[in-house]
Design a protein around this motif. Sequence first.
Motif, PDB file in Angstrom:
ATOM      1  N   GLY A  22       0.821  -1.201   0.000  1.00 18.42           N
ATOM      2  CA  GLY A  22       0.000   0.000   0.000  1.00 18.42           C
ATOM      3  C   GLY A  22       0.854   1.249   0.000  1.00 18.42           C
ATOM      4  N   ARG A  23       0.178   2.389  -0.095  1.00 15.30           N
ATOM      5  CA  ARG A  23       0.873   3.687  -0.135  1.00 15.30           C
ATOM      6  C   ARG A  23       0.436   4.621   0.980  1.00 15.30           C
ATOM      7  NH1 ARG A  23       0.454   4.493  -6.558  1.00 15.30           N
ATOM      8  NH2 ARG A  23       2.140   3.091  -7.098  1.00 15.30           N
ATOM      9  N   ASP A  24      -0.268   4.129   1.951  1.00 23.05           N
ATOM     10  CA  ASP A  24      -0.774   4.971   3.034  1.00 23.05           C
ATOM     11  C   ASP A  24       0.332   5.193   4.060  1.00 23.05           C
ATOM     12  OD1 ASP A  24      -2.057   6.103   5.240  1.00 23.05           O
ATOM     13  OD2 ASP A  24      -3.926   5.015   4.841  1.00 23.05           O
ATOM     14  N   GLU A  25       1.091   6.276   3.857  1.00 20.94           N
ATOM     15  CA  GLU A  25       2.217   6.592   4.741  1.00 20.94           C
ATOM     16  C   GLU A  25       1.776   6.772   6.191  1.00 20.94           C
ATOM     17  OE1 GLU A  25       5.555   6.912   4.317  1.00 20.94           O
ATOM     18  OE2 GLU A  25       5.461   6.335   2.210  1.00 20.94           O
ATOM     19  N   GLY A  26       0.618   7.418   6.388  1.00 18.91           N
ATOM     20  CA  GLY A  26       0.115   7.632   7.749  1.00 18.91           C
ATOM     21  C   GLY A  26      -0.151   6.322   8.458  1.00 18.91           C
ATOM     22  N   LEU A  27      -0.766   5.390   7.752  1.00 22.47           N
ATOM     23  CA  LEU A  27      -1.042   4.076   8.324  1.00 22.47           C
ATOM     24  C   LEU A  27       0.257   3.348   8.638  1.00 22.47           C
ATOM     25  CD1 LEU A  27      -3.091   1.815   9.025  1.00 22.47           C
ATOM     26  CD2 LEU A  27      -2.814   1.040   6.664  1.00 22.47           C
ATOM     27  N   LEU A  28       1.202   3.397   7.727  1.00 24.47           N
ATOM     28  CA  LEU A  28       2.482   2.724   7.912  1.00 24.47           C
ATOM     29  C   LEU A  28       3.233   3.292   9.124  1.00 24.47           C
ATOM     30  CD1 LEU A  28       4.365   0.565   6.780  1.00 24.47           C
ATOM     31  CD2 LEU A  28       5.346   2.317   5.293  1.00 24.47           C
ATOM     32  N   VAL A  29       3.279   4.598   9.240  1.00 26.38           N
ATOM     33  CA  VAL A  29       3.955   5.238  10.377  1.00 26.38           C
ATOM     34  C   VAL A  29       3.270   4.856  11.686  1.00 26.38           C
ATOM     35  CG1 VAL A  29       4.404   7.488  11.470  1.00 26.38           C
ATOM     36  CG2 VAL A  29       4.944   7.139   9.050  1.00 26.38           C
ATOM     37  N   ALA A  30       1.948   4.905  11.696  1.00 24.97           N
ATOM     38  CA  ALA A  30       1.198   4.561  12.915  1.00 24.97           C
ATOM     39  C   ALA A  30       1.418   3.098  13.304  1.00 24.97           C
ATOM     40  CB  ALA A  30      -0.290   4.841  12.712  1.00 24.97           C
ATOM     41  N   LEU A  31       1.396   2.206  12.324  1.00 27.79           N
ATOM     42  CA  LEU A  31       1.644   0.790  12.621  1.00 27.79           C
ATOM     43  C   LEU A  31       3.045   0.580  13.167  1.00 27.79           C
ATOM     44  CD1 LEU A  31      -0.012  -1.193   9.692  1.00 27.79           C
ATOM     45  CD2 LEU A  31      -0.602  -1.278  12.124  1.00 27.79           C
ATOM     46  N   ARG A  32       4.018   1.272  12.596  1.00 28.60           N
ATOM     47  CA  ARG A  32       5.399   1.123  13.069  1.00 28.60           C
ATOM     48  C   ARG A  32       5.581   1.700  14.470  1.00 28.60           C
ATOM     49  NH1 ARG A  32       8.408   1.939   7.301  1.00 28.60           N
ATOM     50  NH2 ARG A  32       8.399  -0.273   6.772  1.00 28.60           N
ATOM     51  N   ARG A  33       4.740   2.638  14.866  1.00 27.34           N
ATOM     52  CA  ARG A  33       4.778   3.137  16.250  1.00 27.34           C
ATOM     53  C   ARG A  33       4.282   2.075  17.223  1.00 27.34           C
ATOM     54  NH1 ARG A  33       1.774   8.087  15.289  1.00 27.34           N
ATOM     55  NH2 ARG A  33       3.222   9.165  13.976  1.00 27.34           N
ATOM     56  N   VAL A  34       3.271   1.314  16.801  1.00 26.12           N
ATOM     57  CA  VAL A  34       2.678   0.285  17.655  1.00 26.12           C
ATOM     58  C   VAL A  34       3.484  -1.007  17.580  1.00 26.12           C
ATOM     59  CG1 VAL A  34       0.612  -1.116  18.051  1.00 26.12           C
ATOM     60  CG2 VAL A  34       0.375   1.290  17.439  1.00 26.12           C
ATOM     61  N   LEU A  35       3.838  -1.416  16.374  1.00 28.53           N
ATOM     62  CA  LEU A  35       4.555  -2.678  16.141  1.00 28.53           C
ATOM     63  C   LEU A  35       6.013  -2.329  15.867  1.00 28.53           C
ATOM     64  CD1 LEU A  35       1.893  -4.248  13.758  1.00 28.53           C
ATOM     65  CD2 LEU A  35       2.113  -4.609  16.223  1.00 28.53           C
ATOM     66  N   ARG A  36       6.782  -2.203  16.915  1.00 31.30           N
ATOM     67  CA  ARG A  36       8.135  -1.636  16.813  1.00 31.30           C
ATOM     68  C   ARG A  36       9.209  -2.661  16.501  1.00 31.30           C
ATOM     69  NH1 ARG A  36       8.352   2.795  21.611  1.00 31.30           N
ATOM     70  NH2 ARG A  36       6.601   3.985  20.847  1.00 31.30           N
ATOM     71  N   GLU A  37      10.238  -2.159  15.795  1.00 22.59           N
ATOM     72  CA  GLU A  37      11.441  -2.947  15.574  1.00 22.59           C
ATOM     73  C   GLU A  37      12.203  -2.983  16.890  1.00 22.59           C
ATOM     74  OE1 GLU A  37      13.797  -1.936  12.174  1.00 22.59           O
ATOM     75  OE2 GLU A  37      12.031  -1.352  11.041  1.00 22.59           O
ATOM     76  N   PRO A  38      13.006  -3.953  17.191  1.00 24.15           N
ATOM     77  CA  PRO A  38      13.440  -5.020  16.308  1.00 24.15           C
ATOM     78  C   PRO A  38      12.513  -6.231  16.307  1.00 24.15           C
ATOM     79  CG  PRO A  38      14.691  -5.166  18.320  1.00 24.15           C
ATOM     80  CD  PRO A  38      13.753  -3.982  18.458  1.00 24.15           C
ATOM     81  N   GLN A  39      11.542  -6.300  17.219  1.00 21.60           N
ATOM     82  CA  GLN A  39      10.685  -7.488  17.243  1.00 21.60           C
ATOM     83  C   GLN A  39       9.846  -7.588  15.980  1.00 21.60           C
ATOM     84  OE1 GLN A  39       8.107  -8.008  20.612  1.00 21.60           O
ATOM     85  NE2 GLN A  39       7.206  -9.838  19.764  1.00 21.60           N
ATOM     86  N   TYR A  40       9.294  -6.472  15.517  1.00 21.96           N
ATOM     87  CA  TYR A  40       8.444  -6.451  14.330  1.00 21.96           C
ATOM     88  C   TYR A  40       9.175  -5.773  13.189  1.00 21.96           C
ATOM     89  CZ  TYR A  40       4.557  -7.469  17.475  1.00 21.96           C
ATOM     90  OH  TYR A  40       3.725  -8.046  18.388  1.00 21.96           O
ATOM     91  N   LEU A  41       9.054  -6.347  12.014  1.00 25.19           N
ATOM     92  CA  LEU A  41       9.562  -5.717  10.801  1.00 25.19           C
ATOM     93  C   LEU A  41       8.398  -5.623   9.830  1.00 25.19           C
ATOM     94  CD1 LEU A  41      11.873  -4.669   8.981  1.00 25.19           C
ATOM     95  CD2 LEU A  41      12.114  -7.029   8.166  1.00 25.19           C
ATOM     96  N   ILE A  42       8.074  -4.402   9.442  1.00 19.99           N
ATOM     97  CA  ILE A  42       7.022  -4.198   8.446  1.00 19.99           C
ATOM     98  C   ILE A  42       7.709  -3.865   7.132  1.00 19.99           C
ATOM     99  CG2 ILE A  42       4.978  -2.901   7.775  1.00 19.99           C
ATOM    100  CD1 ILE A  42       4.515  -2.328  10.766  1.00 19.99           C
ATOM    101  N   VAL A  43       7.621  -4.790   6.201  1.00 19.56           N
ATOM    102  CA  VAL A  43       8.163  -4.605   4.862  1.00 19.56           C
ATOM    103  C   VAL A  43       7.044  -4.000   4.034  1.00 19.56           C
ATOM    104  CG1 VAL A  43       9.095  -5.775   2.838  1.00 19.56           C
ATOM    105  CG2 VAL A  43       9.653  -6.617   5.124  1.00 19.56           C
ATOM    106  N   SER A  44       7.323  -2.900   3.362  1.00 18.48           N
ATOM    107  CA  SER A  44       6.245  -2.252   2.614  1.00 18.48           C
ATOM    108  C   SER A  44       6.586  -2.149   1.138  1.00 18.48           C
ATOM    109  CB  SER A  44       5.949  -0.872   3.199  1.00 18.48           C
ATOM    110  OG  SER A  44       7.079  -0.049   3.108  1.00 18.48           O
ATOM    111  N   CYS A  45       5.594  -2.449   0.322  1.00 17.88           N
ATOM    112  CA  CYS A  45       5.690  -2.343  -1.136  1.00 17.88           C
ATOM    113  C   CYS A  45       4.652  -1.331  -1.596  1.00 17.88           C
ATOM    114  CB  CYS A  45       5.362  -3.670  -1.802  1.00 17.88           C
ATOM    115  SG  CYS A  45       6.415  -5.016  -1.346  1.00 17.88           S
TER     116      CYS A  45
END
Length: 142
Positions: A22-45
């Motif tokens: 997806g291209r929803d930068e706001g959603l991606l940023v918000a998810l990365r705030r909740v699901l944080r690295e290093p435990q979570y890795l969100i790969v985005s295309c």
Amino acid sequence: MVPTHRSWPDSQEANVRILYVGRDEGLLVALRRVLREPQYLIVSCMDRGSAILFLRGDPKYDLLLFDFELLCNKGLEIVRLAQSLPHRQRTPIIITTAKGMTGNLEKRARRAGVKECLVKTGEVVELSQAIMRFLERSHRDS
């Protein structure tokens, strides 16, 4: 040339990998705030072609998250592709939409293999809870 992905799928530190198409930068940023690295890795295309390459590739993803507005009717084709690949068949799939899916479209999505259809809002609480619920369930079933 504009990159079509924002994170490489080969991070060794992550316990949980999520592929977001997806291209929803706001959603991606918000998810990365909740699901944080290093435990979570969100790969985005950001495009369908990259998503197909990432799906066919070897990296393990614990969850697939597709933005229906980006993929439109091709979204169900991507879901079917993921379900047809032996190494992706058990991977939970969530689709997000801006306005929600009509009953018929949601039925078609679920038949294709989508586990959850969620409406995008400014808050990611419902989405992050659904992600964690599916991750917990899939890890328990493994």
